[in-house]
Enzyme design. Sequence first.
Site, PDB file in Angstrom:
ATOM      1  CB  SER A 125       3.366   0.041  -6.684  1.00 42.76           C
ATOM      2  OG  SER A 125       3.557  -0.962  -5.720  1.00 42.76           O
ATOM      3  CE1 TYR A 149       2.361   4.381  -2.699  1.00 42.99           C
ATOM      4  CE2 TYR A 149       2.282   1.985  -2.602  1.00 42.99           C
ATOM      5  CZ  TYR A 149       2.846   3.141  -3.085  1.00 42.99           C
ATOM      6  OH  TYR A 149       3.900   3.065  -3.970  1.00 42.99           O
ATOM      7  CE  LYS A 153       2.303   4.961  -6.337  1.00 42.53           C
ATOM      8  NZ  LYS A 153       2.983   6.125  -6.932  1.00 42.53           N
TER       9      LYS A 153
HETATM   10  P1  NAD Z   1      10.639   8.979  -2.144  1.00 39.41           P
HETATM   11  O1  NAD Z   1       9.737   9.384  -1.049  1.00 39.41           O
HETATM   12  O2  NAD Z   1      12.083   8.794  -1.847  1.00 39.41           O
HETATM   13  O3  NAD Z   1      10.500  10.012  -3.372  1.00 39.41           O
HETATM   14  C1  NAD Z   1       9.324  10.726  -3.634  1.00 39.41           C
HETATM   15  C2  NAD Z   1       9.719  12.187  -3.789  1.00 39.41           C
HETATM   16  O4  NAD Z   1       8.568  12.960  -4.098  1.00 39.41           O
HETATM   17  C3  NAD Z   1      10.331  12.788  -2.524  1.00 39.41           C
HETATM   18  O5  NAD Z   1      11.549  13.432  -2.850  1.00 39.41           O
HETATM   19  C4  NAD Z   1       9.275  13.793  -2.047  1.00 39.41           C
HETATM   20  O6  NAD Z   1       9.869  14.901  -1.391  1.00 39.41           O
HETATM   21  C5  NAD Z   1       8.611  14.166  -3.350  1.00 39.41           C
HETATM   22  N1  NAD Z   1       7.220  14.642  -3.233  1.00 39.41           N
HETATM   23  C6  NAD Z   1       6.198  14.055  -2.560  1.00 39.41           C
HETATM   24  N2  NAD Z   1       5.074  14.762  -2.732  1.00 39.41           N
HETATM   25  C7  NAD Z   1       5.377  15.806  -3.538  1.00 39.41           C
HETATM   26  C8  NAD Z   1       4.638  16.886  -4.097  1.00 39.41           C
HETATM   27  N3  NAD Z   1       3.337  17.040  -3.827  1.00 39.41           N
HETATM   28  N4  NAD Z   1       5.269  17.768  -4.890  1.00 39.41           N
HETATM   29  C9  NAD Z   1       6.584  17.636  -5.162  1.00 39.41           C
HETATM   30  N5  NAD Z   1       7.337  16.635  -4.670  1.00 39.41           N
HETATM   31  C10 NAD Z   1       6.744  15.733  -3.868  1.00 39.41           C
HETATM   32  O7  NAD Z   1      10.036   7.631  -2.776  1.00 39.41           O
HETATM   33  P2  NAD Z   1      10.654   6.637  -3.852  1.00 39.41           P
HETATM   34  O8  NAD Z   1      10.921   5.349  -3.181  1.00 39.41           O
HETATM   35  O9  NAD Z   1      11.724   7.276  -4.629  1.00 39.41           O
HETATM   36  O10 NAD Z   1       9.368   6.409  -4.754  1.00 39.41           O
HETATM   37  C11 NAD Z   1       9.112   7.168  -5.910  1.00 39.41           C
HETATM   38  C12 NAD Z   1       7.787   6.754  -6.503  1.00 39.41           C
HETATM   39  O11 NAD Z   1       7.784   5.363  -6.761  1.00 39.41           O
HETATM   40  C13 NAD Z   1       6.585   7.010  -5.584  1.00 39.41           C
HETATM   41  O12 NAD Z   1       5.501   7.457  -6.373  1.00 39.41           O
HETATM   42  C14 NAD Z   1       6.290   5.651  -4.996  1.00 39.41           C
HETATM   43  O13 NAD Z   1       4.952   5.500  -4.644  1.00 39.41           O
HETATM   44  C15 NAD Z   1       6.674   4.730  -6.157  1.00 39.41           C
HETATM   45  N6  NAD Z   1       7.036   3.372  -5.731  1.00 39.41           N
HETATM   46  C16 NAD Z   1       8.016   3.209  -4.795  1.00 39.41           C
HETATM   47  C17 NAD Z   1       8.335   1.909  -4.355  1.00 39.41           C
HETATM   48  C18 NAD Z   1       9.383   1.691  -3.299  1.00 39.41           C
HETATM   49  O14 NAD Z   1       9.384   0.627  -2.696  1.00 39.41           O
HETATM   50  N7  NAD Z   1      10.294   2.620  -3.057  1.00 39.41           N
HETATM   51  C19 NAD Z   1       7.667   0.794  -4.898  1.00 39.41           C
HETATM   52  C20 NAD Z   1       6.686   1.016  -5.868  1.00 39.41           C
HETATM   53  C21 NAD Z   1       6.373   2.313  -6.283  1.00 39.41           C
HETATM   54  N1  UFG Z   2       9.495  -7.438   6.435  1.00 36.36           N
HETATM   55  C1  UFG Z   2       9.853  -7.907   7.681  1.00 36.36           C
HETATM   56  N2  UFG Z   2      10.247  -7.006   8.632  1.00 36.36           N
HETATM   57  C2  UFG Z   2      10.299  -5.668   8.394  1.00 36.36           C
HETATM   58  C3  UFG Z   2       9.926  -5.195   7.109  1.00 36.36           C
HETATM   59  C4  UFG Z   2       9.528  -6.111   6.156  1.00 36.36           C
HETATM   60  O1  UFG Z   2       9.810  -9.113   7.937  1.00 36.36           O
HETATM   61  O2  UFG Z   2      10.644  -4.901   9.307  1.00 36.36           O
HETATM   62  C5  UFG Z   2       9.095  -8.409   5.385  1.00 36.36           C
HETATM   63  C6  UFG Z   2       7.664  -8.219   4.903  1.00 36.36           C
HETATM   64  O3  UFG Z   2       6.775  -8.954   5.711  1.00 36.36           O
HETATM   65  C7  UFG Z   2       7.762  -8.727   3.468  1.00 36.36           C
HETATM   66  C8  UFG Z   2       9.189  -8.353   3.038  1.00 36.36           C
HETATM   67  O4  UFG Z   2       9.902  -8.158   4.255  1.00 36.36           O
HETATM   68  O5  UFG Z   2       7.655 -10.132   3.445  1.00 36.36           O
HETATM   69  C9  UFG Z   2       9.246  -7.076   2.222  1.00 36.36           C
HETATM   70  O6  UFG Z   2       8.570  -6.031   2.914  1.00 36.36           O
HETATM   71  P1  UFG Z   2       8.690  -4.497   2.472  1.00 36.36           P
HETATM   72  O7  UFG Z   2       7.929  -3.690   3.463  1.00 36.36           O
HETATM   73  O8  UFG Z   2      10.115  -4.137   2.248  1.00 36.36           O
HETATM   74  O9  UFG Z   2       8.006  -4.470   1.035  1.00 36.36           O
HETATM   75  P2  UFG Z   2       6.523  -4.866   0.589  1.00 36.36           P
HETATM   76  O10 UFG Z   2       6.668  -5.955  -0.422  1.00 36.36           O
HETATM   77  O11 UFG Z   2       5.652  -5.109   1.722  1.00 36.36           O
HETATM   78  O12 UFG Z   2       6.042  -3.522  -0.101  1.00 36.36           O
HETATM   79  C10 UFG Z   2       6.882  -2.757  -0.981  1.00 36.36           C
HETATM   80  C11 UFG Z   2       6.517  -1.282  -0.874  1.00 36.36           C
HETATM   81  C12 UFG Z   2       5.125  -1.070  -1.396  1.00 36.36           C
HETATM   82  C13 UFG Z   2       5.023  -1.614  -2.784  1.00 36.36           C
HETATM   83  C14 UFG Z   2       5.421  -3.054  -2.827  1.00 36.36           C
HETATM   84  C15 UFG Z   2       5.423  -3.584  -4.229  1.00 36.36           C
HETATM   85  O13 UFG Z   2       6.583  -0.851   0.466  1.00 36.36           O
HETATM   86  O14 UFG Z   2       4.852   0.298  -1.437  1.00 36.36           O
HETATM   87  O15 UFG Z   2       6.735  -3.207  -2.287  1.00 36.36           O
HETATM   88  O16 UFG Z   2       6.194  -2.752  -5.043  1.00 36.36           O
HETATM   89  F1  UFG Z   2       3.746  -1.498  -3.196  1.00 36.36           F
END
Ligand code: NAD
Ligand code: UFG
Length: 338
Positions: A125, A149, A153
């Site tokens: 991330s 979190y 990572k």
């Molecule tokens: P998500 O929660 O939709 O998907 C994660 C999946 O993993 C879920 O289906 C959950 O049921 C499964 N899971 C969790 N723990 C498990 C375990 N122990 N065994 C088997 N399955 C398990 O999240 P996502 O948004 O699709 O994110 C996927 C990955 O990308 C995550 O590792 C997350 O940290 C990373 N990531 C997400 C974002 C974001 O903003 N969505 C940003 C950066 C990184």
């Molecule tokens: N924000 C609001 N109101 C809300 C939610 C978000 O104003 O209810 C604003 C935040 O302050 C930020 C922007 O919208 O300025 C984006 O916020 P998000 O929570 O959507 O995303 P972040 O950038 O804070 O974090 C996300 C994921 C993290 C990841 C990061 C970088 O949640 O897990 O992107 O990939 F690490």
Amino acid sequence: MSKILVTGGAGYIGSHTCIELLNNGYEVLVLDNLSNSSDESLKRVQTITHKKLEFVNGDIRDRELLDKLFSENTFEAVIHFAGFKAVGESCEIPLDYYDNNVYGTIVLCQAMKAANVKSIVFSSSATVYGDPASLPIMEDFPLSATNPYGRSKLMVEEMMGDLFKSDNDWGIALLRYFNPVGAHPSGQIGEDPNDIPNNLMPFVSQVAIGKLEKLRVFGNDYPTVDGTGVRDYIHVVDLAIGHVRAIERLKSNKGVQIWNLGVGKGYSVLEMVAAFEKASGKDVPYEIVDRRSGDIAACYANPEKALKELNWKAERELEEMVTDAWRWQSQNPNGYAS
Ligand code: NAD
Ligand code: UFG
């Protein structure tokens, strides 16, 4: 045909990646414990692609199950999405986060090593850059974490570095995602948060559909275009395609390789709201509240390394991101439970 093990494949990014893998001729086995998803997403992946995938309901920390999967299948590589992802929750239950995200990855890598499967694509991330000193962010910028979190990572990234040092047969892709948004253009799969969304786009979608009353904008006194936070929003389909490119790259390149997956452009919260209102035709009422602790002013990628080495570039513009997010939300007001 090459077979890929996709952990967490029923989730938001995983389900979109399954579509791209199937469409590119890969066989897919998803291992997911459904702790934050529903297997309905995988049924829909198969409807959309007219292709079959295998699903195993299980946990990445279950070594016996992993050994069984590796002995029964020949996997070319693993794409590892499984984990917890809520920053705020990680501060409340840090041990659960380290257990799932770090220990879970250790068990997975041990099983891979035992089975001699040494290619892995890991969901990292942009959070690992902490508060960057300058923008856009390059892969060699200093790393830091401000919450459990993010630290989980970083720990996994470092652990994978050590793994490669110990055994040069490993091919490890660390994909640092920026802010994934949007949904598959079919409107059949998308992001389905369990609770009140933490992230901006699902929150805005739920305000537009009337499930939530108004958006709270966390601060309008940042040094940005309109004072609200700026992020690099990337269409989830572009992100999914990046995983297929990483798998292809690992076929011929070993080592730890790191890529930013972002668009390279930042939008403010208010710009996102305006784009969403335009695409949906709905009002998104909001109020300005205090900054959210831990938030940074602005964050966007320099995605050139991915272009050069993966031949990957995000193609989908903001309008497509918000249009697709709205299509998913309006067709599935209660997500997969609709
Ligand atoms: P998500 O929660 O939709 O998907 C994660 C999946 O993993 C879920 O289906 C959950 O049921 C499964 N899971 C969790 N723990 C498990 C375990 N122990 N065994 C088997 N399955 C398990 O999240 P996502 O948004 O699709 O994110 C996927 C990955 O990308 C995550 O590792 C997350 O940290 C990373 N990531 C997400 C974002 C974001 O903003 N969505 C940003 C950066 C990184
Ligand atoms: N924000 C609001 N109101 C809300 C939610 C978000 O104003 O209810 C604003 C935040 O302050 C930020 C922007 O919208 O300025 C984006 O916020 P998000 O929570 O959507 O995303 P972040 O950038 O804070 O974090 C996300 C994921 C993290 C990841 C990061 C970088 O949640 O897990 O992107 O990939 F690490």
